[in-house]
Enzyme design. Structure first.
Site, short mmCIF file in Angstrom:
data_model
loop_
_atom_site.label_atom_id
_atom_site.label_comp_id
_atom_site.label_asym_id
_atom_site.label_seq_id
_atom_site.Cartn_x
_atom_site.Cartn_y
_atom_site.Cartn_z
N HIS A 1 0.84 -1.20 0.00
CA HIS A 1 0.00 0.00 0.00
C HIS A 1 0.87 1.25 0.00
O HIS A 1 0.62 2.19 -0.78
CB HIS A 1 -0.91 -0.01 1.22
CG HIS A 1 -1.70 1.24 1.42
ND1 HIS A 1 -3.03 1.37 1.06
CD2 HIS A 1 -1.34 2.46 1.94
CE1 HIS A 1 -3.45 2.59 1.33
NE2 HIS A 1 -2.46 3.28 1.88
N GLU A 2 1.88 1.25 0.86
CA GLU A 2 2.77 2.42 0.92
C GLU A 2 3.62 2.55 -0.34
O GLU A 2 3.95 3.66 -0.75
CB GLU A 2 3.65 2.34 2.17
CG GLU A 2 2.88 2.34 3.48
CD GLU A 2 1.93 3.53 3.61
OE1 GLU A 2 2.25 4.60 3.06
OE2 GLU A 2 0.88 3.37 4.24
N HIS B 1 1.99 4.66 -2.81
CA HIS B 1 2.22 6.10 -2.66
C HIS B 1 3.64 6.47 -3.10
O HIS B 1 3.85 7.51 -3.72
CB HIS B 1 2.03 6.53 -1.21
CG HIS B 1 0.65 6.33 -0.68
ND1 HIS B 1 -0.48 6.81 -1.31
CD2 HIS B 1 0.20 5.71 0.45
CE1 HIS B 1 -1.55 6.49 -0.61
NE2 HIS B 1 -1.18 5.82 0.46
#
Length: 456
Positions: A27-28, A31
């Site tokens: 998920h990170e 980003h």
């Protein structure tokens, strides 16, 4: 629990824990990658919160793992505009507005400390709105890809269980839900037939377990959804029905009874009314329980399945205050936990362990259960992070979109550019949301220890 079951239990917990940690880490990454592609200086990529366990530096970014791997973050320079006038305003006022202003100024000043002269043009706040939206949606998008990939593997290899038109059970009589509850409270079997109970139409017509219904009301039926819909619409009306038994076609006529059945959502979960009770609706009923059959699907058929999962998570979030209240009540009273309510990572881990330890499940079934749990966790991460509140990703997306609307409206009216939307003014709300999330986490962890959800 035997030693073998204990090993399976621990293995299930470990698999789901690693799947959750990897999902958070990816998920990170969702980003991190677009931020770097758009030239933003990323100072940290961290998985977890609390003290740093291990870290290393690659170029201008520090990568690391923290003590509590229940989240993560990517730190980018220039997330907030600098303090107005370059300094933090201080007043002696103690009112809410003054305290909120100081809170916002402190956040701006802290963000400004990391900015250097070389960061001009590389700050997050200096990016066009669409690039900021892409960065913030990158994390949830990765969770979506993980959920789709895992679900596609499951449905195309191990298959999914679906109700069929084959009868798993044919009830001899019809017992209302209220009567079932009364009999169960008296210590009897809820479905036991007693004198005076009306005969169930399917049994009376001659159907028995193992029969496959092929036609209803003169129309061929190929799925349980078709058959169930047709039965519900024929209450009180004599209807032709045909079924196959050992390759032989059999026919009869029955009249579905009018009865009250729970109203369910797209996932088959009973809906609740304002009083907390299960909603019901009058429908036709013949007393036939469907047999579950495993069918394999094409990989792309995972898309609607994940969509329905997401819809279910949205429903839970919309009813979150009531669900949390019900959970708190269950902790301090004999009331059971709602199996469709929210759970903490402790609850998910326990269910994973119990699923892996099932002695009635094959290794393939256990693998499917664990993979579906990880896929479900990613759907939850996807939906939860899209809530338009800070500090969640959806809050940053909402701020960027609001800025785009303000600037577009100013251009249409021929007015000066209002500049970037200052998310620092939302700091008081951010702290409130953060505190609420912490309280929710504590409540769910306590509930999952004291009154766990029973699925097996």
């Amino acid at each position: 629990m035997s030693a073998v079951e204990a090993l399976w239990f621990v293995g299930g917990v470990v698999v789901v824990a690693l799947g959750l940690a990897l999902s958070i880490a990816l998920h990170e990454v969702g980003h991190l990658v677009p931020a770097k592609l758009f030239g933003v200086r990323v100072t940290q990529y961290m998985v977890g919160f609390g003290p740093t366990v291990a870290s290393w530096r690659r170029g201008e970014t520090e990568y690391g793992i923290k003590a509590f791997p229940l989240g993560g973050y990517v730190a980018m320079v220039g997330m907030l505009p600098p303090p107005k006038g370059g300094t933090v305003a201080r007043t002696g006022s103690t009112g809410f507005r003054a305290r909120a202003g100081r809170m916002a100024d402190d956040a701006r000043a802290q963000a400004a400390e990391e900015i250097t002269a070389a960061d001009e043009g590389r700050q997050f706040i200096q990016l066009p709105v669409w690039k900021r939206v892409v960065i913030m949606l990158g994390g949830p998008f990765v969770n979506l890809l993980i959920a789709l990939a895992l679900t596609a593997v499951l449905v195309s290899t191990l298959g999914v269980a679906r109700p069929s038109t084959t009868a798993d059970e044919v009830f001899q009589c019809v017992v209302s839900q209220s009567e079932q509850q009364s009999r169960a409270a008296d210590g009897g079997a809820a479905q036991d037939c007693r004198p005076g109970d009306p005969a169930a139409p399917a049994y009376e017509a001659g159907l028995r377990p193992g029969d496959r219904v092929v036609s209803f009301d003169g129309r061929d039926v190929g799925s349980w959804a078709e058959l169930s819909t047709a039965i519900r619409a024929r209450a009180g009306q004599a209807t032709a029905i045909a079924w196959e038994r050992d390759g032989t076609r059999m026919e009869s006529t029955l009249t579905p009874l009018l009865t009250e059945r729970p109203v369910t959502d797209a996932l088959g979960v009973p809906e609740r009314g304002a009083d907390g009770g299960v909603k019901t609706e009058p429908v036709g009923f013949i007393g036939l329980a469907s047999r579950q059959e495993t069918v394999t699907l094409a990989p792309w058929e995972a898309v609607p399945l994940v969509g329905r999962q997401a819809q279910g998570v949205v429903g839970v979030i919309l009813a979150l205050p009531q669900r949390l209240w019900d959970t708190a009540v269950a902790v301090v009273t004999p009331a059971p936990r709602d199996p469709n309510g929210p759970m903490s990572v402790v609850g998910v881990g326990r269910i994973a362990g119990e699923a892996a330890a099932l002695d009635t499940a094959s290794p393939a079934d256990k693998a499917a259960l664990l993979l579906s749990l990880v896929a479900g966790v990613n759907v939850a991460l996807l939906v939860f992070n899209l809530i338009p509140l800070l500090p969640l990703d959806g809050g940053h997306v909402a701020g960027a979109l609001w800025e785009g609307l303000r600037r577009g409206w100013a251009r249409l009216r021929g007015r000066p550019d209002p500049g970037p939307f200052d998310l620092a003014v939302m700091m008081p709300l951010t702290y409130v949301v953060g505190a609420a999330m912490l309280a929710m986490g504590v409540l769910l962890i306590v509930a999952d220890i004291v009154k766990p959800v029973q699925l097996f």
